[in-house]
Design an enzyme around this catalytic site. Sequence first.
Site, mmCIF file in Angstrom:
data_model
loop_
_atom_site.group_PDB
_atom_site.id
_atom_site.type_symbol
_atom_site.label_atom_id
_atom_site.label_comp_id
_atom_site.label_asym_id
_atom_site.label_seq_id
_atom_site.Cartn_x
_atom_site.Cartn_y
_atom_site.Cartn_z
ATOM 1 N N THR A 28 0.830 -1.204 0.000
ATOM 2 C CA THR A 28 0.000 0.000 0.000
ATOM 3 C C THR A 28 0.866 1.257 0.000
ATOM 4 O O THR A 28 0.601 2.202 -0.750
ATOM 5 C CB THR A 28 -0.933 -0.008 1.241
ATOM 6 N N HIS A 61 4.704 -9.872 2.196
ATOM 7 C CA HIS A 61 3.888 -10.939 2.787
ATOM 8 C C HIS A 61 3.090 -11.740 1.775
ATOM 9 O O HIS A 61 2.456 -12.731 2.120
ATOM 10 C CB HIS A 61 3.002 -10.397 3.913
ATOM 11 N N ASN A 64 -6.123 -9.434 -7.668
ATOM 12 C CA ASN A 64 -6.030 -10.243 -6.459
ATOM 13 C C ASN A 64 -7.208 -11.202 -6.282
ATOM 14 O O ASN A 64 -7.074 -12.239 -5.663
ATOM 15 C CB ASN A 64 -5.881 -9.366 -5.214
ATOM 16 N N GLN A 107 0.385 -9.080 -6.737
ATOM 17 C CA GLN A 107 -0.071 -10.462 -6.939
ATOM 18 C C GLN A 107 0.706 -11.197 -8.025
ATOM 19 O O GLN A 107 0.724 -12.426 -8.044
ATOM 20 C CB GLN A 107 -1.560 -10.487 -7.284
ATOM 21 N N CYS A 160 -18.059 -8.711 2.880
ATOM 22 C CA CYS A 160 -18.787 -8.897 4.139
ATOM 23 C C CYS A 160 -18.152 -8.103 5.262
ATOM 24 O O CYS A 160 -18.828 -7.623 6.160
ATOM 25 C CB CYS A 160 -18.842 -10.378 4.512
ATOM 26 N N THR A 185 14.518 4.849 9.599
ATOM 27 C CA THR A 185 15.512 3.783 9.729
ATOM 28 C C THR A 185 14.978 2.497 9.099
ATOM 29 O O THR A 185 13.817 2.133 9.315
ATOM 30 C CB THR A 185 15.860 3.553 11.213
HETATM 31 C C1 LIG Z 1 -2.214 -7.247 -0.891
HETATM 32 C C2 LIG Z 1 -2.238 -6.276 -2.016
HETATM 33 C C3 LIG Z 1 -1.844 -4.946 -1.843
HETATM 34 C C4 LIG Z 1 -1.461 -4.379 -0.496
HETATM 35 O O1 LIG Z 1 -0.275 -4.861 -0.005
HETATM 36 P P1 LIG Z 1 0.009 -4.671 1.575
HETATM 37 O O2 LIG Z 1 1.442 -5.046 1.743
HETATM 38 O O3 LIG Z 1 -0.932 -5.572 2.275
HETATM 39 O O4 LIG Z 1 -0.234 -3.233 1.883
HETATM 40 C C5 LIG Z 1 -1.856 -4.114 -2.931
HETATM 41 N N1 LIG Z 1 -2.241 -4.551 -4.143
HETATM 42 C C6 LIG Z 1 -2.633 -5.819 -4.358
HETATM 43 C C7 LIG Z 1 -3.013 -6.245 -5.734
HETATM 44 C C8 LIG Z 1 -2.652 -6.730 -3.299
HETATM 45 O O5 LIG Z 1 -3.062 -7.967 -3.518
#
Ligand SMILES: *Cc1c(COP(=O)(O)O)cnc(C)c1O
Length: 390
Positions: A72, A201, A151, A179, A325, A237
Site C-alpha cells: 500500500t 507478505h 487479487n 499479486q 462482508c 531507519t
Molecule cells: C495485498 C495487495 C496490496 C497491499 O499490499 P500490503 O502489503 O498488504 O499493503 C496491494 N495490491 C494488491 C493487488 C494486493 O493484492
Amino acid sequence: MEIVYTDNNATTKVADEVIKEMLPYFGELYGNPSSMHTFGDQVGKKVKEARQRVADFINADPDEIVFTSCGTESDNAAINAAIKAFPEKKHIITSNVEHPAINNLYKHLQKTMGYEVTFVPVDKKGLLDLDLLYKSMSDNTAIVSLMWANNETGVLFPIEEIAKKANEKGILFHTDAVQAMGKIPIDVKKTGVDMLSFSGHKIHAPKGIGVLYVKKGFKFSPFLIGGHQEKGRRGGTENTVSIIGLGKACELARKNLPIMNTRVRELRDYLQTQLLEKIPGSSVNGDLEQRLPNTLYIGFDAVEGESILLMLDREGICASSGSACTSGSLDPSHVLMAMKVPFKSAHGSIRFSLSHYNTKEEMDIIITTLVPVIQKLRDMSPFWKDGKMV
Ligand SMILES: *Cc1c(COP(=O)(O)O)cnc(C)c1O
C-alpha cells in the site's frame, strides 16, 4: 486439526528459510545500517545483499529498489511521486478493478484535489478495454497505473504492451505487481515500466515490508520525508530484519517460479475441473487463459459465499469470499460487479489461492468437503429448486 491453507492471495506463510535468515538480526545483530562503526556496517552489508537479491529477481539495478513498509505504501509513494513530478497534469488513468490501495487513493485525489480519474472498465472475463485505455491517454495524463494481476480473479493485464504505449506517449507508467510477483516472470527492463510495487507478505516474507522499483532517471519525490535513507527516497531507519527476510524470499521465489507454472498450476486446474464437474451451477470468474497459475475464483449459484466459508472453516479449510462482508455491505465484490457477474452467482463466489506448499491431498480434502456443503446450503436456499437456480 490440520489446516488446509488456500488463501495465499491474502497472505502467505513465512518460509522457514526466511525466518532462519532473519533471526540473528532480531537479536545480537541490532546495529543501524547507516552507522559509521563496523557493528552497524555488518547489518548494512546484509541489507545491501538483500537489495541485490530483490533487484536480481526483477532484473533491476540495486539502486532502483526502494524499501517501504508495505504494498500500500509503495502504491501511494508511486502516485505521490507522479503528481509531484507533473503538477500541471490533472488526469490519471487506472482500471475499475484495482486493489483499494490504488482505487481509494484515486477516489481521494478526485475528491480532495480535483483530479480527473478515468477508471477503465473490464469485460465479463475481467479483461481490460484496451481501446478505451489508449484513447484516454492524453498530454494532461500524469500517470497510468494498472495492476499486473488481479487479487480476486487472478486475471492478468497485458502490462508490457500497455507500458510500451504509455512510453510512446511520454506518460509515466506504474504497475501494482503485488499479486504477479513470484507467480509469473517479471523483468522490469524488458517490460519498460517506470515504477512497480510489490509486497513481502504475498511472497513468503513477513508482513510490513514492501518494495517500490523506481526506474533510473525519474525525478522521484519521497512520500515519507525524513532522513537520507534509501538515497533520500524514503525517510526512516530501515526495517533491516524484514528487508533481509525479503531478500531471501526473492531468492526462493526465483527458484520456485517454475514450480508455480507446473505443479501449482496442475493442482489449481485439478481443483477447478473437479469442482466444475461435481457441482452443477458452478462457474469460474475471470478469463481462463490470462490468469495467474495459483488462483481459482469460482461461483456457485444460489448460495452465500459467507456460509460456504464458515462451513469450510469448521473443517480447517482457509479460503476467501468475493463479497465485501467485512465492510458490512451486502454488495458483492467491486471486481465481480465491474465484470457484471449475475448477482446470485456473484454472492456465492469463493477464491482459492494456492502456493507451492499445497498438495494434491489437500485439493481432495477441499473437493470432498465442498460438494456436500454446497448441496446442504442449496437444500435451504429459496433460489435453488430441482437442480437449478430459480
Ligand atoms: C495485498 C495487495 C496490496 C497491499 O499490499 P500490503 O502489503 O498488504 O499493503 C496491494 N495490491 C494488491 C493487488 C494486493 O493484492
